[in-house]
Design a protein around this motif. Structure first.
Motif: not given
Length: 588
Positions: A134-143, A145-148, A169-175
């Protein structure tokens, strides 16, 4: 008549084109903007829906965090966790109508597929651990926590599609992973087509009504414009035929109506101009005759002026030649004066060198005189020392004689002692030995005194000889001192003469400089005279040329006057062709 009709139709077509072409262009622009807005609106709607759907699916998958973490531990497609998660993705894909739903995650070895939501019988699904690109910029945004959500892209396998990526994300908000959803662009095109049809159904009728109303208004406007243009054309045709009594009627309250009024004003001004031309043609004829007579007088005056200027030019040329010869003589005189000046400079330089040399020689002779006086003093001191040495040597000789007498007495005493010791016998044997030793010592002392006497005698002789030389040196030093004093006196006279020569050279140099300045002033005056003569000659030539030009102009003016007379006749005959309304004053 057909030609006039075709021209009128050409103007009508131009006016129709001027109005219809912008309307049609505006309609095309409106349709294009509608189509573009519809497509963008459909795309944005689908992107929003697809992103919202992907977020909802990711939220549901986040509830299965235990299965996802267990799958990462087993990393096997045969595990129950993998099968359960894949069933959920297949169900979400079928319910949403998406083209492709899948899960992926970031591992130490890079991004990999974890669960593919394709059908179980699909052989082209992505197995667990397949590399995910995938596009590296998109991957950075996903890491972060963004929706792309991407736009429509061209895939070589699936064709045009649109993708949404969101973190799980789980119930604690962890990806704990990432969800991807691909939507076919055909759906976007379908929605866009439906929206476009609805939009065209409203826009096209409105545009047709506006176009018809604009066409009707255009017919009325063009008809009025053509009537006014026809009236202007008829008026201009009558003016072109020579009728200046025409009146143009104003039919519109616009620029064309202003042109109709301007035509009437123009006809009035042309009428006044033609009247003035007719009145001035006779005056022009009379003026041409006067110009011809004036040109003849100017021609005769130019000939006389030309002859006078030629005589002045000849005299100026002779004066210029004489001035040039004077300048040449002045330059030769300047060269000679420069040579004299160089000789004077050399003479001054030599005199200065002679003065410097005299000062140096005088200083050296003074130093030599001081040295001679010091040497004479040293010789005198040496003479005193020599006399003192002679006195002391004589004193030493007298002391040596006294010592010699003492030694003789000692020898006699030693001999007497030896005799007494021999007479005494054995008892005086020791005293005899002492007496013998005293005799030997006296003999040796006598020999030493004789040697000292010889040395003192030779020393006295040398001192007398040195005194003789010192006397001669003293005389030579005095003679040298007198000679140096005489030389100093001579150099003083030379210095006086050198000062006089230097003063004479300075006066000569000043005179030479004064003569140079006078010569330069003479040369400047001669140059001014020469330049003035040349300017006078040039001006004479220019005036002569001007006289010739004036004569030629007079001839041309004479020819022009004849042409003006002919032109006045032609102008009168041409103005008579116009039909001008005569006033009462002119009729009377």
């Amino acid at each position: 008549m057909k030609q006039k009709r075709s021209k009128r139709m050409d103007l009508r077509l131009k006016l129709y084109s001027i109005i219809l072409v912008p309307l049609l262009a505006m309609g095309g622009l409106i349709l294009w903007a509608t189509n573009y807005s519809s497509e963008n609106s459909s795309l944005m709607t689908m992107q929003h829906n697809n992103q919202k759907l992907a977020v909802n699916i990711a939220s549901e998958m986040g509830k299965e965090s235990a299965l996802i973490n267990s799958l990462y531990t087993s990393a096997s497609e045969e595990s129950s966790e993998y099968k359960t998660l894949r069933e959920q993705l297949v169900k979400a894909r079928l319910q949403s109508g998406a083209l492709y739903v899948y899960m992926y995650n970031k591992t130490p070895n890079g991004w990999v597929y974890t669960v593919d939501g394709a059908d179980w019988g699909d052989a082209e699904y992505s197995p667990y651990g397949t590399a995910f690109e995938l596009n590296p910029q998109t991957l950075e945004r996903l890491v972060s926590g963004e929706v792309v959500t991407t736009g429509i892209v061209e895939d070589p396998v699936w064709g045009k599609l649109m993708s949404s990526f969101t973190p799980i994300k789980d119930s604690q908000g962890t990806i704990i992973g990432y969800l991807g959803m691909d939507q076919s662009a055909a759906e976007v095109e379908r929605v866009s087509a439906i929206t476009l049809n609805h939009t065209y159904g409203k826009v096209i009728p409105i545009f047709a009504v506006v176009l018809i109303l604009s066409f009707l208004i255009m017919l009325l406007v063009v008809r009025g414009i053509l009537r006014q243009v026809s009236e202007i054309k008829v008026s201009l045709e009558q003016v072109a035929s020579g009728n200046l009594q025409v009146v143009s009627t104003r039919m519109t309250n616009d620029q064309l109506g202003d042109i109709s009024n301007l035509i009437n004003t123009m006809v009035m001004q042309i009428t006044n101009i033609m009247k003035g031309i007719q009145q001035g043609s006779s005056t022009l004829q009379q003026s041409s005759k006067n110009i011809a007579e004036t040109s003849l007088r100017n021609q005769r005056q130019s000939e006389e002026l030309s002859r006078a200027i030629e005589e002045i030019a000849i005299g100026s040329m002779k004066q210029a030649e004489e001035t040039e010869r004077s300048v040449q003589h002045s330059e030769n005189l300047g060269i000679i004066m420069n040579e004299v000046g160089s000789y004077v400079e050399q003479f001054t330089h030599t005199s200065e060198q002679l003065s410097e040399l005299q000062v140096q020689v005088t200083r050296q002779h003074e130093m030599l005189l001081d040295k001679g006086r010091e040497n004479a003093k040293l010789v005198e001191d040496q003479q005193n020392i020599s006399k003192s040495l002679t006195t002391r040597s004589e004193l030493a000789s007298s002391i040596s004689g006294q010592i010699h007498n003492i030694l003789k007495q000692t020898q006699i005493l030693s001999l007497n002692a030896s005799i007494e010791a021999a007479r005494v016998g054995e008892a005086g044997k020791g005293f005899g030995v002492v007496a013998n030793e005293m005799g030997h010592l006296a003999q040796e002392s006598e020999r030493s005194i004789q040697e000292i006497d010889e040395i003192l005698s030779s020393f006295v002789q040398e001192i007398h000889h040195m005194g003789t030389h010192l006397d001669s040196n003293m005389l030579a030093a005095k003679e040298q001192e007198e000679q140096i004093a005489a030389c100093l006196q001579s150099f003083k006279q030379v210095s006086h003469l050198s000062s006089e020569v230097n003063e004479l050279a300075q006066r000569l140099e000043n005179r030479t400089i004064h003569m140079q300045s006078i010569r330069q002033e003479v040369e400047q005056h001669l140059s001014y005279i020469a330049s003035a003569t040349e300017e006078t000659s040039a001006m004479s030539e220019e005036v002569s040329a001007s006289a010739v030009e004036q004569q030629r102009s007079a001839n041309e003016l004479s020819g022009i006057s004849g042409q003006l007379a002919n032109l006045a006749d032609q102008l009168k005959s041409s103005s008579d062709q116009f039909h001008i309304e005569s006033s009462d004053s002119e009729t009377n």
